[in-house]
Write a protein that holds these residues in place. Structure first.
Motif, mmCIF file in Angstrom:
data_model
loop_
_atom_site.group_PDB
_atom_site.id
_atom_site.type_symbol
_atom_site.label_atom_id
_atom_site.label_comp_id
_atom_site.label_asym_id
_atom_site.label_seq_id
_atom_site.Cartn_x
_atom_site.Cartn_y
_atom_site.Cartn_z
ATOM 1 N N HIS A 79 20.301 20.080 79.816
ATOM 2 C CA HIS A 79 19.810 18.520 79.814
ATOM 3 C C HIS A 79 18.703 18.572 80.784
ATOM 4 C CE1 HIS A 79 24.298 17.983 79.506
ATOM 5 N NE2 HIS A 79 23.988 16.929 79.483
ATOM 6 N N ASN A 80 18.042 19.684 81.576
ATOM 7 C CA ASN A 80 17.126 19.780 82.287
ATOM 8 C C ASN A 80 15.832 20.536 81.434
ATOM 9 O OD1 ASN A 80 17.708 18.158 84.384
ATOM 10 N ND2 ASN A 80 18.900 19.994 85.194
ATOM 11 N N LEU A 81 15.966 20.785 80.153
ATOM 12 C CA LEU A 81 14.828 21.232 79.405
ATOM 13 C C LEU A 81 13.813 20.468 79.180
ATOM 14 C CD1 LEU A 81 14.079 23.736 77.385
ATOM 15 C CD2 LEU A 81 15.212 22.260 75.577
ATOM 16 N N ASP A 82 12.580 20.989 79.549
ATOM 17 C CA ASP A 82 11.372 20.322 79.356
ATOM 18 C C ASP A 82 10.773 20.479 77.843
ATOM 19 O OD1 ASP A 82 8.900 18.975 80.326
ATOM 20 O OD2 ASP A 82 7.991 20.503 80.734
ATOM 21 N N GLY A 83 11.784 19.753 77.148
ATOM 22 C CA GLY A 83 11.250 19.560 75.760
ATOM 23 C C GLY A 83 10.719 18.251 75.206
ATOM 24 N N PRO A 84 10.610 18.230 74.016
ATOM 25 C CA PRO A 84 9.574 16.965 73.505
ATOM 26 C C PRO A 84 10.058 15.524 74.063
ATOM 27 C CG PRO A 84 9.993 18.668 71.726
ATOM 28 C CD PRO A 84 10.979 19.167 72.702
ATOM 29 N N ALA A 85 11.505 15.467 73.998
ATOM 30 C CA ALA A 85 11.951 14.223 74.198
ATOM 31 C C ALA A 85 11.487 13.841 75.880
ATOM 32 C CB ALA A 85 13.407 14.171 74.398
ATOM 33 N N VAL A 86 11.512 14.703 76.661
ATOM 34 C CA VAL A 86 10.937 14.458 78.276
ATOM 35 C C VAL A 86 9.377 14.297 78.169
ATOM 36 C CG1 VAL A 86 10.835 15.578 80.480
ATOM 37 C CG2 VAL A 86 12.778 16.008 78.995
ATOM 38 N N ARG A 87 8.879 14.914 77.409
ATOM 39 C CA ARG A 87 7.370 14.856 77.214
ATOM 40 C C ARG A 87 6.989 13.377 76.726
ATOM 41 N NH1 ARG A 87 3.966 19.074 78.730
ATOM 42 N NH2 ARG A 87 5.360 20.509 80.244
ATOM 43 N N GLN A 88 7.845 13.009 75.851
ATOM 44 C CA GLN A 88 7.470 11.743 75.128
ATOM 45 C C GLN A 88 7.831 10.682 76.133
ATOM 46 O OE1 GLN A 88 6.168 10.881 72.135
ATOM 47 N NE2 GLN A 88 5.938 8.971 73.017
ATOM 48 N N LEU A 89 8.822 10.821 76.923
ATOM 49 C CA LEU A 89 9.476 9.908 77.820
ATOM 50 C C LEU A 89 8.417 9.671 79.094
ATOM 51 C CD1 LEU A 89 11.367 7.808 79.366
ATOM 52 C CD2 LEU A 89 12.224 10.231 80.364
ATOM 53 N N SER A 90 7.758 10.717 79.424
ATOM 54 C CA SER A 90 6.852 10.711 80.491
ATOM 55 C C SER A 90 5.422 10.158 80.187
ATOM 56 C CB SER A 90 6.580 11.968 81.100
ATOM 57 O OG SER A 90 6.063 13.038 80.327
ATOM 58 N N TYR A 91 5.104 10.569 78.868
ATOM 59 C CA TYR A 91 3.776 9.752 78.119
ATOM 60 C C TYR A 91 3.972 8.396 78.013
ATOM 61 C CZ TYR A 91 0.558 8.626 74.701
ATOM 62 O OH TYR A 91 -0.515 8.017 73.980
ATOM 63 N N SER A 92 5.156 8.126 77.445
ATOM 64 C CA SER A 92 5.369 6.597 77.331
ATOM 65 C C SER A 92 5.488 5.739 78.603
ATOM 66 C CB SER A 92 6.721 6.372 76.656
ATOM 67 O OG SER A 92 6.939 6.912 75.276
ATOM 68 N N ARG A 93 5.616 6.209 79.781
ATOM 69 C CA ARG A 93 5.653 5.724 81.006
ATOM 70 C C ARG A 93 4.110 5.665 81.585
ATOM 71 N NH1 ARG A 93 10.726 9.069 84.094
ATOM 72 N NH2 ARG A 93 12.157 7.699 83.589
ATOM 73 N N ALA A 94 3.335 6.526 81.157
ATOM 74 C CA ALA A 94 1.828 6.475 81.507
ATOM 75 C C ALA A 94 1.429 5.321 80.423
ATOM 76 C CB ALA A 94 1.310 7.803 81.159
ATOM 77 N N LEU A 95 1.652 5.418 79.208
ATOM 78 C CA LEU A 95 1.110 4.360 78.363
ATOM 79 C C LEU A 95 1.624 2.973 78.648
ATOM 80 C CD1 LEU A 95 -0.578 4.393 75.902
ATOM 81 C CD2 LEU A 95 1.568 4.478 74.461
ATOM 82 N N SER A 96 2.622 2.630 79.213
ATOM 83 C CA SER A 96 3.153 1.485 79.705
ATOM 84 C C SER A 96 2.322 0.889 80.747
ATOM 85 C CB SER A 96 4.668 1.470 80.197
ATOM 86 O OG SER A 96 4.613 2.091 81.263
ATOM 87 N N VAL A 97 1.890 1.596 81.721
ATOM 88 C CA VAL A 97 0.708 1.390 82.576
ATOM 89 C C VAL A 97 -0.362 0.804 81.921
ATOM 90 C CG1 VAL A 97 -0.529 1.850 84.630
ATOM 91 C CG2 VAL A 97 1.751 2.818 84.206
ATOM 92 N N ILE A 98 -0.903 1.571 81.110
ATOM 93 C CA ILE A 98 -2.348 1.111 80.358
ATOM 94 C C ILE A 98 -2.221 -0.099 79.590
ATOM 95 C CG2 ILE A 98 -4.102 2.080 78.684
ATOM 96 C CD1 ILE A 98 -3.546 5.006 79.570
ATOM 97 N N ARG A 99 -0.902 -0.229 78.977
ATOM 98 C CA ARG A 99 -0.711 -1.441 78.123
ATOM 99 C C ARG A 99 -0.714 -2.735 79.220
ATOM 100 N NH1 ARG A 99 3.549 1.255 73.857
ATOM 101 N NH2 ARG A 99 2.066 2.160 72.349
ATOM 102 N N LEU A 100 -0.246 -2.562 80.235
ATOM 103 C CA LEU A 100 -0.018 -3.595 81.289
ATOM 104 C C LEU A 100 -1.467 -4.213 81.806
ATOM 105 C CD1 LEU A 100 1.574 -5.345 83.293
ATOM 106 C CD2 LEU A 100 1.388 -3.552 84.698
ATOM 107 N N TRP A 101 -2.343 -3.023 81.826
ATOM 108 C CA TRP A 101 -3.685 -3.293 82.261
ATOM 109 C C TRP A 101 -4.442 -4.157 80.973
ATOM 110 C CZ3 TRP A 101 -5.094 1.659 84.688
ATOM 111 C CH2 TRP A 101 -4.560 2.253 86.165
ATOM 112 N N GLU A 102 -4.257 -3.788 79.907
ATOM 113 C CA GLU A 102 -4.776 -4.221 78.885
ATOM 114 C C GLU A 102 -4.335 -5.757 78.544
ATOM 115 O OE1 GLU A 102 -3.809 -1.598 75.532
ATOM 116 O OE2 GLU A 102 -5.491 -0.520 75.923
ATOM 117 N N GLN A 103 -2.836 -5.832 78.867
ATOM 118 C CA GLN A 103 -2.540 -7.345 78.654
ATOM 119 C C GLN A 103 -2.942 -8.409 80.029
ATOM 120 O OE1 GLN A 103 1.769 -6.480 78.680
ATOM 121 N NE2 GLN A 103 1.712 -5.534 76.911
#
Length: 219
Positions: free
Chosen positions: A147-171
């Motif tokens: 459950h605490n494996l630092d795998g692709p799903a976790v990396r994608q989640l953390s990346y998507s969180r960062a992307l949500s901030v950039i998209r908010l600024w763009e909007q």
């Protein structure tokens, strides 16, 4: 006593010629050494000028970044970076920005943009603004549990969180100029300056880091 016919006494002209050639060789060698030394000195002077220029620019950048300390950003002396002063904590396994954090984030983005634009850019220095999303481990399971494996799903989640901030600024209409490259990154369960122990849940967040691009100073 009769002198041998094979013995040769060099003439005065021969001696002068040999001396002249010797002096010429010495002159050429001396001139080459002088030019080599001059080139070395010129390079040293050039390198010193570049170092002074870089030092002045770094001092200017440091002073400009110091102005980020405000209601929006604070300096983390331990990890030598500027971070958001207010918490933005995501729901578990979600990349949706909390509603109450959106307005402060837009204000922080506008403040960041204004401060970065205030830096003189006559020498075309470029900056990298990294929005780094993170994720928190599930403390109900051991650190080595799947459950605490630092795998692709976790990396994608953390990346998507960062992307949500950039998209908010763009909007919100924030447009960063070409010398300010804004990139999203996801560090998953890794990254420097993470919360540990009972504060692990606070890692459901993102951080913003600002650095001048290596190689763009002193050009």
């Amino acid at each position: 006593m009769k002198e041998s016919k094979d013995f040769f006494w060099p003439s005065y002209v021969d001696l002068m010629t040999a001396l002249f050639l010797t002096m010429l060789v010495l002159f050429v060698l001396s001139y080459k050494l002088f030019k080599d030394k001059q080139r070395d000195n010129d390079k040293l002077i050039y390198d010193l000028k570049v170092q002074v220029q870089e030092k002045r620019k770094l001092d200017e950048i440091k002073a400009a970044l110091k102005r980020l300390e405000s209601n929006y950003f604070e300096y983390n002396a331990t990890y030598k970076r500027y971070e958001l002063k207010f918490p933005v904590t995501f729901a578990p396994k979600s990349d949706v920005l909390p509603y109450e954090a959106q307005a402060p984030l837009v204000k922080a983005g506008r403040f960041l943009l204004s401060q970065m634009q205030a830096i003189k850019n006559d020498d075309k220095v470029q900056y990298l603004i990294v929005v780094e999303g993170r994720a928190a481990k599930d403390l109900r399971y051991p650190a080595n549990d799947p459950h605490n494996l630092d795998g692709p799903a976790v990396r994608q989640l953390s990346y998507s969180r960062a992307l949500s901030v950039i998209r908010l600024w763009e909007q919100a209409g924030l447009r960063f100029p070409s010398n300010l490259e804004v990139v999203a990154a996801g560090s998953g369960f890794r990254g420097a300056g993470r919360y540990t122990g009972s504060q692990e849940a606070l890692n459901k967040r993102f951080i913003i880091q600002i650095q001048p691009k290596i190689g763009s100073i002193g050009k």
